[in-house]
Design an enzyme around this catalytic site. Structure first.
Site, PDB file in Angstrom:
ATOM      1  N   THR A 135      -6.349  -9.798  10.633  1.00 43.36           N
ATOM      2  CA  THR A 135      -6.046  -9.159  11.918  1.00 43.36           C
ATOM      3  C   THR A 135      -7.336  -8.560  12.462  1.00 43.36           C
ATOM      4  O   THR A 135      -7.886  -7.636  11.869  1.00 43.36           O
ATOM      5  CB  THR A 135      -5.013  -8.033  11.722  1.00 43.36           C
ATOM      6  OG1 THR A 135      -3.895  -8.588  11.038  1.00 43.36           O
ATOM      7  CG2 THR A 135      -4.583  -7.439  13.041  1.00 43.36           C
TER       8      THR A 135
ATOM      9  N   LYS B 196     -10.186 -10.440 -10.031  1.00 42.37           N
ATOM     10  CA  LYS B 196      -9.063 -11.122  -9.388  1.00 42.37           C
ATOM     11  C   LYS B 196      -9.114 -12.621  -9.655  1.00 42.37           C
ATOM     12  O   LYS B 196      -8.111 -13.265  -9.962  1.00 42.37           O
ATOM     13  CB  LYS B 196      -9.155 -10.877  -7.873  1.00 42.37           C
ATOM     14  CG  LYS B 196      -7.921 -10.269  -7.287  1.00 42.37           C
ATOM     15  CD  LYS B 196      -8.115  -9.981  -5.814  1.00 42.37           C
ATOM     16  CE  LYS B 196      -7.502  -8.641  -5.490  1.00 42.37           C
ATOM     17  NZ  LYS B 196      -7.545  -8.297  -4.085  1.00 42.37           N
TER      18      LYS B 196
ATOM     19  N   LEU C  62      15.190  -0.391  12.464  1.00 43.82           N
ATOM     20  CA  LEU C  62      15.821   0.776  13.089  1.00 43.82           C
ATOM     21  C   LEU C  62      16.231   1.798  12.040  1.00 43.82           C
ATOM     22  O   LEU C  62      17.020   2.696  12.316  1.00 43.82           O
ATOM     23  CB  LEU C  62      17.061   0.337  13.880  1.00 43.82           C
ATOM     24  CG  LEU C  62      16.807  -0.345  15.219  1.00 43.82           C
ATOM     25  CD1 LEU C  62      18.111  -0.836  15.828  1.00 43.82           C
ATOM     26  CD2 LEU C  62      16.091   0.595  16.193  1.00 43.82           C
TER      27      LEU C  62
ATOM     28  N   CYS D 175      -0.653  -2.416   7.310  1.00 40.85           N
ATOM     29  CA  CYS D 175      -0.733  -2.986   8.666  1.00 40.85           C
ATOM     30  C   CYS D 175      -0.373  -2.011   9.781  1.00 40.85           C
ATOM     31  O   CYS D 175      -1.183  -1.776  10.672  1.00 40.85           O
ATOM     32  CB  CYS D 175       0.128  -4.235   8.748  1.00 40.85           C
ATOM     33  SG  CYS D 175      -0.608  -5.584   7.822  1.00 40.85           S
TER      34      CYS D 175
ATOM     35  N   GLY E  50      13.883   7.560   8.612  1.00 40.68           N
ATOM     36  CA  GLY E  50      13.447   8.067   7.308  1.00 40.68           C
ATOM     37  C   GLY E  50      12.059   8.668   7.402  1.00 40.68           C
ATOM     38  O   GLY E  50      11.689   9.271   8.417  1.00 40.68           O
TER      39      GLY E  50
ATOM     40  N   LYS F  88      -2.896   0.951  10.439  1.00 41.35           N
ATOM     41  CA  LYS F  88      -4.237   0.547  10.896  1.00 41.35           C
ATOM     42  C   LYS F  88      -4.154  -0.209  12.225  1.00 41.35           C
ATOM     43  O   LYS F  88      -5.032  -0.057  13.073  1.00 41.35           O
ATOM     44  CB  LYS F  88      -4.956  -0.269   9.813  1.00 41.35           C
ATOM     45  CG  LYS F  88      -4.785  -1.741   9.868  1.00 41.35           C
ATOM     46  CD  LYS F  88      -5.689  -2.463   8.918  1.00 41.35           C
ATOM     47  CE  LYS F  88      -5.180  -3.835   8.569  1.00 41.35           C
ATOM     48  NZ  LYS F  88      -4.939  -4.737   9.683  1.00 41.35           N
TER      49      LYS F  88
HETATM   50  C1  UDX Z   1      -4.773  -9.103   5.267  1.00 39.89           C
HETATM   51  C2  UDX Z   1      -5.665  -9.334   6.484  1.00 39.89           C
HETATM   52  O1  UDX Z   1      -6.840  -9.872   6.157  1.00 39.89           O
HETATM   53  C3  UDX Z   1      -5.726  -8.102   7.288  1.00 39.89           C
HETATM   54  O2  UDX Z   1      -6.557  -8.239   8.372  1.00 39.89           O
HETATM   55  C4  UDX Z   1      -4.312  -7.914   7.745  1.00 39.89           C
HETATM   56  O3  UDX Z   1      -4.218  -6.928   8.692  1.00 39.89           O
HETATM   57  C5  UDX Z   1      -3.470  -7.595   6.557  1.00 39.89           C
HETATM   58  O4  UDX Z   1      -3.507  -8.639   5.674  1.00 39.89           O
HETATM   59  P1  UDX Z   1      -4.789  -8.357   2.873  1.00 39.89           P
HETATM   60  O5  UDX Z   1      -4.668  -9.747   2.433  1.00 39.89           O
HETATM   61  O6  UDX Z   1      -3.585  -7.471   2.769  1.00 39.89           O
HETATM   62  O7  UDX Z   1      -5.330  -8.321   4.348  1.00 39.89           O
HETATM   63  O8  UDX Z   1      -6.024  -7.612   2.269  1.00 39.89           O
HETATM   64  P2  UDX Z   1      -6.317  -7.291   0.790  1.00 39.89           P
HETATM   65  O9  UDX Z   1      -5.082  -7.394  -0.033  1.00 39.89           O
HETATM   66  O10 UDX Z   1      -7.143  -6.083   0.819  1.00 39.89           O
HETATM   67  O11 UDX Z   1      -7.224  -8.549   0.370  1.00 39.89           O
HETATM   68  C6  UDX Z   1      -8.439  -8.897   0.890  1.00 39.89           C
HETATM   69  C7  UDX Z   1      -9.175  -9.711  -0.174  1.00 39.89           C
HETATM   70  O12 UDX Z   1     -10.410 -10.168   0.340  1.00 39.89           O
HETATM   71  C8  UDX Z   1      -9.492  -8.927  -1.440  1.00 39.89           C
HETATM   72  O13 UDX Z   1      -9.059  -9.663  -2.561  1.00 39.89           O
HETATM   73  C9  UDX Z   1     -11.014  -8.791  -1.426  1.00 39.89           C
HETATM   74  O14 UDX Z   1     -11.585  -8.755  -2.707  1.00 39.89           O
HETATM   75  C10 UDX Z   1     -11.408 -10.022  -0.648  1.00 39.89           C
HETATM   76  N1  UDX Z   1     -12.716  -9.946  -0.006  1.00 39.89           N
HETATM   77  C11 UDX Z   1     -13.081  -8.856   0.682  1.00 39.89           C
HETATM   78  C12 UDX Z   1     -13.576 -11.026  -0.091  1.00 39.89           C
HETATM   79  O15 UDX Z   1     -13.290 -12.013  -0.732  1.00 39.89           O
HETATM   80  N2  UDX Z   1     -14.784 -10.965   0.565  1.00 39.89           N
HETATM   81  C13 UDX Z   1     -15.187  -9.878   1.232  1.00 39.89           C
HETATM   82  O16 UDX Z   1     -16.294  -9.862   1.787  1.00 39.89           O
HETATM   83  C14 UDX Z   1     -14.303  -8.773   1.297  1.00 39.89           C
HETATM   84  C1  UDX Z   2       4.263  -5.541   8.352  1.00 38.28           C
HETATM   85  C2  UDX Z   2       4.902  -6.545   9.323  1.00 38.28           C
HETATM   86  O1  UDX Z   2       6.332  -6.492   9.183  1.00 38.28           O
HETATM   87  C3  UDX Z   2       4.366  -7.940   9.077  1.00 38.28           C
HETATM   88  O2  UDX Z   2       4.920  -8.850  10.031  1.00 38.28           O
HETATM   89  C4  UDX Z   2       2.850  -7.886   9.221  1.00 38.28           C
HETATM   90  O3  UDX Z   2       2.270  -9.126   9.092  1.00 38.28           O
HETATM   91  C5  UDX Z   2       2.284  -6.905   8.213  1.00 38.28           C
HETATM   92  O4  UDX Z   2       2.845  -5.621   8.454  1.00 38.28           O
HETATM   93  P1  UDX Z   2       4.580  -4.787   5.836  1.00 38.28           P
HETATM   94  O5  UDX Z   2       3.520  -3.779   6.108  1.00 38.28           O
HETATM   95  O6  UDX Z   2       4.534  -5.584   4.592  1.00 38.28           O
HETATM   96  O7  UDX Z   2       4.694  -5.833   7.028  1.00 38.28           O
HETATM   97  O8  UDX Z   2       5.959  -3.972   5.785  1.00 38.28           O
HETATM   98  P2  UDX Z   2       7.261  -3.805   6.664  1.00 38.28           P
HETATM   99  O9  UDX Z   2       8.403  -4.367   5.925  1.00 38.28           O
HETATM  100  O10 UDX Z   2       7.086  -4.242   8.054  1.00 38.28           O
HETATM  101  O11 UDX Z   2       7.391  -2.195   6.637  1.00 38.28           O
HETATM  102  C6  UDX Z   2       6.379  -1.359   7.155  1.00 38.28           C
HETATM  103  C7  UDX Z   2       6.756   0.084   7.014  1.00 38.28           C
HETATM  104  O12 UDX Z   2       7.833   0.425   7.871  1.00 38.28           O
HETATM  105  C8  UDX Z   2       7.189   0.508   5.612  1.00 38.28           C
HETATM  106  O13 UDX Z   2       6.594   1.729   5.271  1.00 38.28           O
HETATM  107  C9  UDX Z   2       8.685   0.661   5.728  1.00 38.28           C
HETATM  108  O14 UDX Z   2       9.207   1.602   4.808  1.00 38.28           O
HETATM  109  C10 UDX Z   2       8.824   1.131   7.161  1.00 38.28           C
HETATM  110  N1  UDX Z   2      10.141   0.831   7.768  1.00 38.28           N
HETATM  111  C11 UDX Z   2      10.518  -0.460   7.968  1.00 38.28           C
HETATM  112  C12 UDX Z   2      10.964   1.864   8.189  1.00 38.28           C
HETATM  113  O15 UDX Z   2      10.629   3.045   8.025  1.00 38.28           O
HETATM  114  N2  UDX Z   2      12.145   1.559   8.804  1.00 38.28           N
HETATM  115  C13 UDX Z   2      12.558   0.282   9.019  1.00 38.28           C
HETATM  116  O16 UDX Z   2      13.648   0.092   9.594  1.00 38.28           O
HETATM  117  C14 UDX Z   2      11.713  -0.772   8.580  1.00 38.28           C
END
Ligand code: UDX
Ligand code: UDX
Length: 450
Positions: free
Chosen positions: A120, A35, A271, A281, A274, A284
């Site tokens: 988170t 990365k 709303l 997010c 589907g 989990k």
């Molecule tokens: C984030 C937040 O951290 C998570 O808690 C939240 O709920 C969703 O968004 P995200 O950025 O989506 O997570 O995670 P991911 O795309 O998996 O990236 C995490 C990065 O941290 C990866 O690039 C991984 O390689 C890196 N990492 C992981 C480190 O640099 N050090 C570590 O010890 C573990």
């Molecule tokens: C979500 C939150 O929106 C964001 O604020 C947080 O920080 C990370 O998690 P994300 O997971 O990127 O973001 O996607 P989001 O656009 O919220 O959609 C989540 C899921 O809900 C998707 O699978 C989407 O298809 C579904 N969805 C969304 C529905 O089924 N119906 C809807 O009306 C909106």
């Protein structure tokens, strides 16, 4: 200011790049050397609107796998590593703990530095990380008076991560430490007050938001993130529950969602009925919230119901396919869409993948296409038995049924007449209701929405 983000995933890289854009000196640190190499070559590790263009700008933004290279000069250090679910639903804290260890063993503070948790994390974890870092720094002879801590949850959505970072509705700072609050506010002030020059690489909103900044304690900040995400998830589950009843009673769910959303108290977002919610997010965070509650012997029936309805949505679809085809063994099902939602290449925790697995476990062959997610899917799901197809036509060829599992715009305008001719039986399950208002385009199909 000098900034370090540990983790260059969705949250880390968008935060790092946005902070560099508004004038800060930023380092992105990640344990994933691949990365970091890509980032050094100005290539985004994820597909995110505007990110490649932003990384191509001459910013003060550097990357390393070695925290000790940059932590010493930092004013603000973000922890933005993932917190995925453990099998029992609890959040896996191994990565945040490891980031805290790294900070603790490399930082010998000689000026004020604020350590900010963006990941988170369950309620109470900010406090635990603070304790751990203070202990480690002290054992290295470092002076704890320079250390400050805050929680700053992130609300960005994949696909619109930069838009959400530059134009947030709210900015939450959880800390009792005045200096930590001031440093974080100063760092983000151009965004909180919307005074930065609007970047050309992402579509600007019609109006700059009136960003609200909330200062609170760490525990409340941690809970705001869970309570918000899970509220959105249960809003979707509620729409899905209503849609199931509407299917029996008759009525148009699109109009019902629209009609509900016209009430400002309800709002039109989240709303859409589907296949239900996925992504890294909502699934989990809902499980983690239930797990936190369980630890205290506290039931959360509403959250549990949202999770159950979400699972039921997927099972219902598979059963509908089964009833229509009578048996799934040996049947070829074309699957359009593998990502958990459109405009991302993220295929992790995707409802599309869940139903594909269920179909395969019942003996079907799943021929899958996705406009952006194929590359990732071929890596992550290489042993899952999918037939990956480079076009919707390839997927549809000889299929007994077709499922639209992700509402990609491009699928609306594919040559549906050709798809219909290619299939063994023109049966369409529109699990995202993409064609609901365009039924003329799929008139040759036996159509089922969700
Ligand atoms: C984030 C937040 O951290 C998570 O808690 C939240 O709920 C969703 O968004 P995200 O950025 O989506 O997570 O995670 P991911 O795309 O998996 O990236 C995490 C990065 O941290 C990866 O690039 C991984 O390689 C890196 N990492 C992981 C480190 O640099 N050090 C570590 O010890 C573990
Ligand atoms: C979500 C939150 O929106 C964001 O604020 C947080 O920080 C990370 O998690 P994300 O997971 O990127 O973001 O996607 P989001 O656009 O919220 O959609 C989540 C899921 O809900 C998707 O699978 C989407 O298809 C579904 N969805 C969304 C529905 O089924 N119906 C809807 O009306 C909106």
């Amino acid at each position: 200011m000098h900034v370090v983000t540990i983790g260059t995933g969705y949250v880390g890289i968008n935060t790092a790049a946005a902070l560099a854009y508004i004038g800060h000196s930023v380092w992105g640190v990640d344990v994933d050397a691949g990365k970091i190499e890509r980032l050094k070559a100005h290539k985004a590790p994820i597909s995110e609107a505007g990110l490649d263009a932003l990384l191509a700008l001459p910013l003060d933004l550097k990357f390393t796998t070695d925290l000790s290279e940059c932590v010493q000069t930092a004013d603000v250090v973000f922890i933005a590593v993932g917190t995925p679910s453990l099998p029992n639903g609890e959040a896996n804290l191994a990565y945040v703990m490891s980031a805290a260890e790294d900070i603790g063993k490399t930082l010998v503070p000689d000026h004020d530095v604020t350590i900010v948790v963006k990941s988170t994390v369950p309620v109470g974890v900010n406090e635990m990380l603070e304790r751990r870092i203070r202990e480690r720094v002290a054992s290295n002879g470092g002076d704890g008076k320079y250390l400050h801590f805050a929680s700053n949850p992130e609300f960005l959505r994949e696909g619109t991560a930069l838009l959400d970072t530059f134009y947030p509705d709210r900015f939450v700072i959880g800390t009792r430490d005045d200096l930590a609050y001031q440093m974080l506010y100063a760092l983000f002030e151009p965004i909180i007050r919307q005074t930065f020059e609007m970047p050309a690489f992402i579509e600007a909103p019609a109006m700059r938001p009136d960003t609200q900044c909330l200062r609170t304690d760490q525990i409340s900040a941690e809970m705001i993130k869970y309570a918000s995400n899970v509220f959105l998830a249960l809003k979707i589950s509620y729409a899905n529950e209503i849609a199931g009843l509407v299917e029996k009673l008759g009525g148009n769910m699109a109009d019902i969602s629209r009609g509900m959303g016209m009430d400002r108290r309800i709002a039109p977002y989240f709303l859409q009925s589907g296949l239900g919610w996925g992504g890294s997010c909502f699934p989990k965070d809902s499980l983690a919230l239930l797990s936190m509650a369980r630890d205290y012997g506290y039931e959360m029936p509403i959250v549990q119901a949202a999770v159950d309805v979400n699972a039921r949505q997927k099972t219902n679809l598979v059963l509908k396919i089964l009833y229509k085809l009578h048996t799934l063994a040996g049947k070829r099902i074309a699957l359009l869409g593998l990502t958990f939602k459109p405009r991302t290449d993220d295929v992790r925790n995707s409802p599309a993948v869940d139903i594909a697995r269920d179909l395969m476990s019942r003996g079907a062959l799943v021929a899958a296409h996705d406009p952006e997610g194929l590359e990732q899917a071929r890596i992550i799901y290489k042993d899952d038995g999918f037939v990956f197809c480079n076009s919707p036509e390839d997927a549809a060829n000889g299929a007994d049924a077709l499922v639209i599992a992700t509402e990609w715009e491009v699928y609306r305008t594919i040559d549906w007449a050709k798809i219909c001719r290619l299939m063994r039986k023109p049966i369409l399950f529109d699990a995202r209701n993409l064609m609901r208002d365009h039924r003329d385009l799929v008139s040759g199909f036996d159509y089922t929405g969700l």
